[in-house]
Design a protein around this motif. Structure first.
Motif, PDB file in Angstrom:
ATOM      1  N   ALA A  98     -25.688 -18.252  11.247  1.00  0.00           N
ATOM      2  CA  ALA A  98     -25.696 -18.944   9.958  1.00  0.00           C
ATOM      3  C   ALA A  98     -24.322 -19.576   9.753  1.00  0.00           C
ATOM      4  O   ALA A  98     -23.301 -19.019  10.171  1.00  0.00           O
ATOM      5  CB  ALA A  98     -25.996 -17.980   8.825  1.00  0.00           C
ATOM      6  N   LEU A  99     -24.337 -20.760   9.126  1.00  0.00           N
ATOM      7  CA  LEU A  99     -23.103 -21.458   8.766  1.00  0.00           C
ATOM      8  C   LEU A  99     -23.123 -21.728   7.271  1.00  0.00           C
ATOM      9  O   LEU A  99     -24.182 -21.934   6.684  1.00  0.00           O
ATOM     10  CB  LEU A  99     -23.002 -22.797   9.505  1.00  0.00           C
ATOM     11  CG  LEU A  99     -22.859 -22.755  11.016  1.00  0.00           C
ATOM     12  CD1 LEU A  99     -23.000 -24.151  11.600  1.00  0.00           C
ATOM     13  CD2 LEU A  99     -21.524 -22.153  11.409  1.00  0.00           C
ATOM     14  N   THR A 100     -21.952 -21.756   6.672  1.00  0.00           N
ATOM     15  CA  THR A 100     -21.829 -22.131   5.270  1.00  0.00           C
ATOM     16  C   THR A 100     -20.507 -22.871   5.088  1.00  0.00           C
ATOM     17  O   THR A 100     -19.552 -22.636   5.828  1.00  0.00           O
ATOM     18  CB  THR A 100     -21.911 -20.915   4.324  1.00  0.00           C
ATOM     19  OG1 THR A 100     -21.943 -21.361   2.974  1.00  0.00           O
ATOM     20  CG2 THR A 100     -20.742 -19.968   4.520  1.00  0.00           C
ATOM     21  N   ALA A 119     -26.751 -23.148   6.490  1.00  0.00           N
ATOM     22  CA  ALA A 119     -27.595 -23.520   7.616  1.00  0.00           C
ATOM     23  C   ALA A 119     -27.899 -22.318   8.505  1.00  0.00           C
ATOM     24  O   ALA A 119     -27.000 -21.812   9.172  1.00  0.00           O
ATOM     25  CB  ALA A 119     -26.917 -24.607   8.455  1.00  0.00           C
ATOM     26  N   PRO A 120     -29.152 -21.855   8.518  1.00  0.00           N
ATOM     27  CA  PRO A 120     -29.530 -20.881   9.547  1.00  0.00           C
ATOM     28  C   PRO A 120     -29.641 -21.616  10.873  1.00  0.00           C
ATOM     29  O   PRO A 120     -29.969 -22.809  10.903  1.00  0.00           O
ATOM     30  CB  PRO A 120     -30.893 -20.374   9.075  1.00  0.00           C
ATOM     31  CG  PRO A 120     -31.429 -21.447   8.202  1.00  0.00           C
ATOM     32  CD  PRO A 120     -30.245 -22.148   7.600  1.00  0.00           C
ATOM     33  N   MET A 121     -29.329 -20.922  11.968  1.00  0.00           N
ATOM     34  CA  MET A 121     -29.392 -21.597  13.276  1.00  0.00           C
ATOM     35  C   MET A 121     -29.879 -20.655  14.364  1.00  0.00           C
ATOM     36  O   MET A 121     -29.799 -19.430  14.244  1.00  0.00           O
ATOM     37  CB  MET A 121     -28.050 -22.196  13.651  1.00  0.00           C
ATOM     38  CG  MET A 121     -26.961 -21.222  13.965  1.00  0.00           C
ATOM     39  SD  MET A 121     -25.442 -22.090  14.422  1.00  0.00           S
ATOM     40  CE  MET A 121     -24.275 -20.737  14.285  1.00  0.00           C
ATOM     41  N   ARG A 135     -30.149 -26.154  13.966  1.00  0.00           N
ATOM     42  CA  ARG A 135     -29.952 -25.554  12.640  1.00  0.00           C
ATOM     43  C   ARG A 135     -30.706 -26.359  11.583  1.00  0.00           C
ATOM     44  O   ARG A 135     -30.936 -27.557  11.747  1.00  0.00           O
ATOM     45  CB  ARG A 135     -28.474 -25.466  12.286  1.00  0.00           C
ATOM     46  CG  ARG A 135     -27.817 -26.776  11.961  1.00  0.00           C
ATOM     47  CD  ARG A 135     -26.334 -26.591  11.618  1.00  0.00           C
ATOM     48  NE  ARG A 135     -25.726 -27.834  11.224  1.00  0.00           N
ATOM     49  CZ  ARG A 135     -25.314 -28.772  12.069  1.00  0.00           C
ATOM     50  NH1 ARG A 135     -25.452 -28.603  13.360  1.00  0.00           N
ATOM     51  NH2 ARG A 135     -24.779 -29.890  11.610  1.00  0.00           N
ATOM     52  N   TYR A 136     -31.072 -25.665  10.523  1.00  0.00           N
ATOM     53  CA  TYR A 136     -31.691 -26.325   9.374  1.00  0.00           C
ATOM     54  C   TYR A 136     -30.617 -26.391   8.286  1.00  0.00           C
ATOM     55  O   TYR A 136     -30.322 -25.396   7.630  1.00  0.00           O
ATOM     56  CB  TYR A 136     -32.920 -25.557   8.888  1.00  0.00           C
ATOM     57  CG  TYR A 136     -33.601 -26.236   7.726  1.00  0.00           C
ATOM     58  CD1 TYR A 136     -34.249 -27.451   7.908  1.00  0.00           C
ATOM     59  CD2 TYR A 136     -33.569 -25.680   6.458  1.00  0.00           C
ATOM     60  CE1 TYR A 136     -34.865 -28.098   6.852  1.00  0.00           C
ATOM     61  CE2 TYR A 136     -34.184 -26.315   5.395  1.00  0.00           C
ATOM     62  CZ  TYR A 136     -34.829 -27.511   5.593  1.00  0.00           C
ATOM     63  OH  TYR A 136     -35.443 -28.156   4.544  1.00  0.00           O
ATOM     64  N   GLN A 137     -29.982 -27.553   8.158  1.00  0.00           N
ATOM     65  CA  GLN A 137     -28.844 -27.734   7.245  1.00  0.00           C
ATOM     66  C   GLN A 137     -29.334 -28.115   5.849  1.00  0.00           C
ATOM     67  O   GLN A 137     -30.044 -29.109   5.701  1.00  0.00           O
ATOM     68  CB  GLN A 137     -27.921 -28.827   7.771  1.00  0.00           C
ATOM     69  CG  GLN A 137     -26.671 -29.028   6.956  1.00  0.00           C
ATOM     70  CD  GLN A 137     -25.698 -27.876   7.132  1.00  0.00           C
ATOM     71  OE1 GLN A 137     -25.278 -27.562   8.222  1.00  0.00           O
ATOM     72  NE2 GLN A 137     -25.336 -27.243   6.028  1.00  0.00           N
TER      73      GLN A 137
END
Length: 166
Positions: A98-100, A119-121, A135-137
């Motif tokens: 995951a990104l934030t 964004a989960p990836m 990823r789904y941003q």
């Protein structure tokens, strides 16, 4: 050799593609660009990551009934941090993450905006130095006309070459 002793921090440089979804896709076409990444292993299966880069999304023309409006491209500077969980040894094979962070957005004729995003990836190290991730941003914004909260999203694909690591 497993464990932290065999793991190293690593830098990556990647090519990015973004496929706008939903309402975001009504106004913008495919985005392309690049990112730099940095990963620090913090456990046998966990890595902390940071990424920053630049993407440009092609503008789409749209019809408002009486008048046709020519769309302008959108520039995005994503600056994000997050984590990766590896299913096998750290920095190998498949992972979830995951990104934030923020996306600094600007287009011709606008003042620009800063949007928070998550964004989960899902990713996989194809070889020791090639990392592919999807990823789904999601970018959270406010519609200036209606004052309603909106979520702009795109499917991001990153193919990166890594330096360092195993």
């Amino acid at each position: 050799m497993s464990g932290l002793a065999a793991q190293e921090s690593r830098v990556s440089i990647g090519l990015e593609a973004g496929l706008p979804m939903g309402d975001f896709g009504d106004f913008y076409g495919v985005g392309i660009g690049g990112t730099l990444g940095y990963e620090i292993p913090v456990g046998d299966n966990l890595g902390v990551v940071a990424q920053a880069g630049y993407l440009t999304f092609a503008g789409k023309d749209y019809d408002l009934g009486i008048v046709k409006v020519e769309g302008s491209s959108l520039g995005a500077i994503p600056i994000q941090v997050g984590a990766k969980y590896y299913f096998t040894d750290n920095q190998e094979g498949a992972y979830l993450g995951a990104l934030t962070g923020v996306h600094l957005l600007s287009s011709e004729g606008s003042d620009g905006s800063t949007n928070f995003g998550v964004a989960p990836m899902l990713g996989f190290f194809v070889t020791e130095n090639v990392d592919i991730a999807v990823r789904y941003q999601m970018l959270f914004d406010k519609n200036e006309l209606t004052d309603e909260s909106v979520t702009n999203s795109y499917l991001g694909i990153r193919a990166a070459y890594t330096f360092g690591g195993r």
